[in-house]
Design a protein around this motif. Structure first.
Motif, PDB file in Angstrom:
ATOM      1  N   GLN A   1      29.679   7.775  21.076  1.00 56.16           N
ATOM      2  CA  GLN A   1      29.115   7.053  19.944  1.00 56.16           C
ATOM      3  C   GLN A   1      29.673   7.640  18.651  1.00 56.16           C
ATOM      4  N   GLU A   2      29.433   6.966  17.566  1.00 58.04           N
ATOM      5  CA  GLU A   2      29.831   7.466  16.260  1.00 58.04           C
ATOM      6  C   GLU A   2      28.723   7.160  15.266  1.00 58.04           C
TER       7      GLU A   2
ATOM      8  N   ASN B   1      32.414  13.399  14.366  1.00 58.74           N
ATOM      9  CA  ASN B   1      32.631  12.359  15.369  1.00 58.74           C
ATOM     10  C   ASN B   1      33.799  12.743  16.268  1.00 58.74           C
ATOM     11  N   PRO B   2      33.838  12.293  17.531  1.00 58.58           N
ATOM     12  CA  PRO B   2      32.796  11.473  18.152  1.00 58.58           C
ATOM     13  C   PRO B   2      31.636  12.316  18.669  1.00 58.58           C
TER      14      PRO B   2
ATOM     15  N   THR C   1      28.707  15.006   9.375  1.00 59.71           N
ATOM     16  CA  THR C   1      28.868  16.224   8.584  1.00 59.71           C
ATOM     17  C   THR C   1      30.329  16.649   8.597  1.00 59.71           C
ATOM     18  N   ILE C   2      30.830  17.093   7.458  1.00 65.80           N
ATOM     19  CA  ILE C   2      32.172  17.679   7.429  1.00 65.80           C
ATOM     20  C   ILE C   2      32.029  19.118   7.898  1.00 65.80           C
ATOM     21  N   ASP C   3      32.258  19.332   9.184  1.00 68.73           N
ATOM     22  CA  ASP C   3      31.924  20.604   9.811  1.00 68.73           C
ATOM     23  C   ASP C   3      33.122  21.157  10.574  1.00 68.73           C
TER      24      ASP C   3
ATOM     25  N   SER D   1      27.914  17.199  20.056  1.00 70.06           N
ATOM     26  CA  SER D   1      28.710  16.931  18.870  1.00 70.06           C
ATOM     27  C   SER D   1      29.552  18.159  18.580  1.00 70.06           C
ATOM     28  N   TYR D   2      30.842  17.955  18.320  1.00 68.18           N
ATOM     29  CA  TYR D   2      31.719  19.094  18.051  1.00 68.18           C
ATOM     30  C   TYR D   2      31.373  19.672  16.686  1.00 68.18           C
TER      31      TYR D   2
END
Length: 407
Positions: free
Chosen positions: A169-170, A160-161, A175-177, A202-203
């Motif tokens: 949005q959230e 996020n975001p 994912t823990i990325d 998405s980052y």
């Protein structure tokens, strides 16, 4: 907030100062520099007292670090705190993504016949990715283009975001990325999509690692080795490397805890004055002396919003300001930050490159890189505690630009 308009800044003629200047390697004299405050103001328009204010602010933003400023080809400011030092080789987190993007630009220049569609080239084919990418686990991946991978709009599930058509949005379970695990082939290539390629932003660190996998597959060597030959060698870098040693990582490492492949999503370790060289290459639109290291058109696209990501001001792993959201900053400014308080900035219209050095205690651990530590540290920041400082990346840029003297 910087209230002055850009028209009130001293825009000294760039060609009079840095038309064909390129710094030598540090062991051959390095950057040309100025130390006298009056001479700095006369030559570059920068007010050293205001740069000192920016440095004091930077000291509040990370446990270790520094501030370096180059204008018109002159290194006019270089100060450090804590473990910050010209010879330091900390792990720079996501700043490494910018190097991955440059590696992709060089690859396209070196293998033009493989990219007849340029950045529109779809990469989920055996020509660009290894056998472990196949069979494709989601048919939508077949539509992912190189430009989407670089701009993080390929649809990979990240952190996020997120943005859809420019709207923030959230989602409740992102994912823990954003760690070393996401720069392993297995994790990146198996990363799921949360939207169709091109429909969202998405980052996602995995996206940058897939770009690195592409470089490795196409060029036939590790991305780090490719960059040593094509980038850091010609630019005159000193010692540098990657934080490759991750013994606690599950998968993607050998028996010595070393990662199998160059982590495209981050973890590069570069000396501070060499980070300036990297920024200066971008300022010069990919040229170094008489060599065009990467296409000027690719560099230009790094510095502005791209058609591959119409959702958010993120180009090819750089943040851009062409919508003017960062007040008091030229619209052609762009930068890349990294966890720990790092950021490299390029402002072409002001002929300006800035490096905000940062870093936590762990990021300076030489066990990550196994590169030599050539300086001493007095322990002065051992008890440093973080305090809220807001958007330190943006404010640092605003403060340095605010140090350009008014007419």
């Amino acid at each position: 907030m910087i209230q002055r308009t850009l028209s009130s800044l001293v825009l000294l003629p760039t060609l009079a100062f840095a038309a064909d200047y390129f710094p030598k390697p540090d062991d051959q004299g390095g950057w040309r520099s100025l130390s006298d405050a009056a001479k700095i103001r006369q030559t570059t328009g920068l007010d050293v007292a205001k740069l000192d204010e920016a440095f004091r602010y930077v000291e509040q933003t990370s446990q270790h670090g520094g501030l370096l400023v180059v204008r018109h080809g002159y290194l006019v400011y270089e100060k450090y705190f804590g473990r910050g030092n010209r010879e330091a080789l900390p792990e720079l987190a996501s700043c490494g993504k910018a190097f991955t993007s440059v590696a992709v630009g060089m690859m396209m220049q070196d293998r033009p016949k493989l990219f007849p569609q340029g950045l529109d080239q779809k990469i989920y084919t055996p020509a660009f990715l290894p056998p472990s990418a196949f069979p494709i686990d989601d048919p939508r991946k077949a539509d992912i283009t190189l430009g989407q991978v670089l701009s993080m709009s390929a649809g990979y599930r990240g952190t996020n975001p997120v943005y859809i058509k420019g709207v923030k949005q959230e989602w409740p379970n992102p994912t823990i990325d954003n760690g070393p695990w996401s720069t392993t082939d297995d994790f990146a290539l198996k990363q799921t999509l949360w939207c169709a390629p091109g429909d969202c932003y998405s980052y996602t660190t995995s996206s940058s690692h897939i770009a690195a996998i592409t470089v490795r597959h196409v060029m036939g060597i590790e991305m780090e080795d490719y960059m040593r030959k094509r980038l850091t060698g010609p630019l005159g870098f000193g010692t540098w490397g990657y934080a490759m040693y991750r013994p606690k990582l599950k998968g993607g490492i050998d028996e010595n805890g070393r990662m199998f492949h160059t982590p495209g999503g981050g973890s590069i370790a570069v000396r501070s004055t060499d980070m300036l060289r990297f920024g200066y290459l971008m300022l010069k639109e990919g040229r170094w002396n008489k060599q065009q290291i990467l296409p000027a058109s690719f560099v230009q696209e790094c510095g502005r919003s791209t058609k591959y990501n119409p959702h958010y001001t993120h180009s090819f792993n750089f943040n851009v300001n062409d919508d003017g959201h960062l007040a008091g900053v030229p619209k052609d400014a762009y930068w890349k930050g990294g966890s720990g308080g790092y950021a490299i900035y390029v402002v072409p219209s002001l002929d300006l490159v800035i490096y905000k050095m940062g870093g936590t205690e762990g990021q300076y651990d030489p066990a990550l890189t196994r590169l030599p530590v050539k300086y001493s540290y007095d322990g002065s920041r051992a008890d440093w505690k973080a305090t809220p400082v807001g958007d330190a990346t943006g404010k640092t840029l605003q403060m340095v630009i605010g140090a350009i003297a008014a007419k």
